[in-house]
Design a protein around this motif. Sequence first.
Motif, PDB file in Angstrom:
ATOM      1  N   SER A 280      25.530  48.049  66.298  1.00  0.00           N
ATOM      2  CA  SER A 280      24.875  46.911  66.965  1.00  0.00           C
ATOM      3  C   SER A 280      23.369  46.858  66.719  1.00  0.00           C
ATOM      4  CB  SER A 280      25.163  46.975  68.464  1.00  0.00           C
ATOM      5  OG  SER A 280      24.840  48.249  68.943  1.00  0.00           O
ATOM      6  N   GLY A 281      22.856  47.771  65.924  1.00  0.00           N
ATOM      7  CA  GLY A 281      21.420  47.770  65.616  1.00  0.00           C
ATOM      8  C   GLY A 281      20.556  48.032  66.839  1.00  0.00           C
ATOM      9  N   ALA A 282      21.054  48.915  67.721  1.00  0.00           N
ATOM     10  CA  ALA A 282      20.327  49.156  68.974  1.00  0.00           C
ATOM     11  C   ALA A 282      19.193  50.178  68.842  1.00  0.00           C
ATOM     12  CB  ALA A 282      21.315  49.633  70.044  1.00  0.00           C
ATOM     13  N   ILE A 283      19.229  50.975  67.752  1.00  0.00           N
ATOM     14  CA  ILE A 283      18.164  51.977  67.576  1.00  0.00           C
ATOM     15  C   ILE A 283      17.084  51.352  66.698  1.00  0.00           C
ATOM     16  CG2 ILE A 283      17.629  54.347  66.885  1.00  0.00           C
ATOM     17  CD1 ILE A 283      20.750  54.793  66.984  1.00  0.00           C
ATOM     18  N   VAL A 284      15.896  51.284  67.259  1.00  0.00           N
ATOM     19  CA  VAL A 284      14.805  50.596  66.554  1.00  0.00           C
ATOM     20  C   VAL A 284      13.698  51.593  66.209  1.00  0.00           C
ATOM     21  CG1 VAL A 284      13.305  48.573  66.625  1.00  0.00           C
ATOM     22  CG2 VAL A 284      15.295  48.685  68.124  1.00  0.00           C
ATOM     23  N   GLU A 285      13.224  51.520  64.948  1.00  0.00           N
ATOM     24  CA  GLU A 285      12.079  52.352  64.551  1.00  0.00           C
ATOM     25  C   GLU A 285      10.811  51.629  64.964  1.00  0.00           C
ATOM     26  OE1 GLU A 285      12.234  53.943  60.315  1.00  0.00           O
ATOM     27  OE2 GLU A 285      13.497  52.163  60.256  1.00  0.00           O
ATOM     28  N   LYS A 286       9.878  52.368  65.517  1.00  0.00           N
ATOM     29  CA  LYS A 286       8.606  51.751  65.901  1.00  0.00           C
ATOM     30  C   LYS A 286       7.464  52.553  65.303  1.00  0.00           C
ATOM     31  CE  LYS A 286       9.876  48.333  68.468  1.00  0.00           C
ATOM     32  NZ  LYS A 286       9.918  47.943  69.837  1.00  0.00           N
TER      33      LYS A 286
END
Lengths: 299, 55
Positions: A280-286
């Motif tokens: 679901s693309g829930a892990i986001v790189e910041k």
Amino acid sequence: MANIKSKFKRHDRNRNLFQFIFTLITNSYIVGFFKGRIYQGNSKFVCVPGLNCYSCPGAVGSCPIGSMQAVLGNRVDKVPFYVGGMVALYGIVGGRYTCGWLCPFGWLQDLLYKIKLPKGFRKFRKLKGEQYLEKLRYLILVVFVIILPLFLVDFTGLGSPYFCSWICPSGTLSGLFLMAANKPLRDIVGLLFAWKNFLLALTIIGSIIVYRPFCRYVCPLGAIYGLFNKVAIYHFEIDPTKCDNCQACQNVCKLSIKVFETPNSTACIRCKDCIAACPSGAIVEKFNLKLKEPAPLKI
Amino acid sequence: MEKDNRREFKIGQLKTLVILVAAIVAIGIGIFYFQEHYTVLMKSTTVCLECIGLG
């Protein structure tokens, strides 16, 4: 599902290529491998981010852990401002990104883990007593990298790099390259060399069975970078509106981290397998100082 | 709850900034005051016998 699998494969291939290129850049003195000598240029005052022994014939930079011990074991200026500052800078910018993408010894272990075991043998995700073994790297950092070089000095007041001398398999491997083309060095091998080769063999065999055992249980540099994971500019965030607790991230993580709960765990090497596997693309790189206000908690 | 969350967030932000500035200052002190980079250069340009298991 097939889409995620191909995305995952592509990600793995890209990471390997990136690790290879970075290893090549930081070990670009190729002549050294053939002539059995090390690079002696000025670029060696710069510490590279990963564990890359400066006695490797190809190395064009310095190993931060070796440099730290060299300064701590010095006669006069015993506080490693420069080396400590470099390590802190790498840590605060990327956390353990170095471990997953920039460390040559980490890459070697990644490659070894790809070797398939014969039938009847299995690979392990965790070892028994994992929670204690994980703490070992902090003990090694404090004892072998800081205390011994600082206090166990010879009659001239110089301390030895005890981690490099007694433990580091990266140095042993570099030494093998150096010795292959340097006969005078081959003539002075002794008991310590045998001990270090035993540790190197153990690390190589261990890396085929367990994912990155050296990074997880021994590496003092990884121990330092791990402490920065929670405050580093480069970090992971979980988008609670997308995460449905499917645990695909934990299942794919070779370090068995519950990414959906602790995305910035000290053990995470930022390999980004979890991001590639998340449906679901829930892990986001910041990459920011978290300047945006956090969303109000849902109660 | 929301106030606590914001406070924690601001502290986290401050920690990152302080460490970043401290790291840059430490590098500066190491280079310009202690000339520590020469120690590193000297050590790394001679074969480290200890590192390769011969020391």
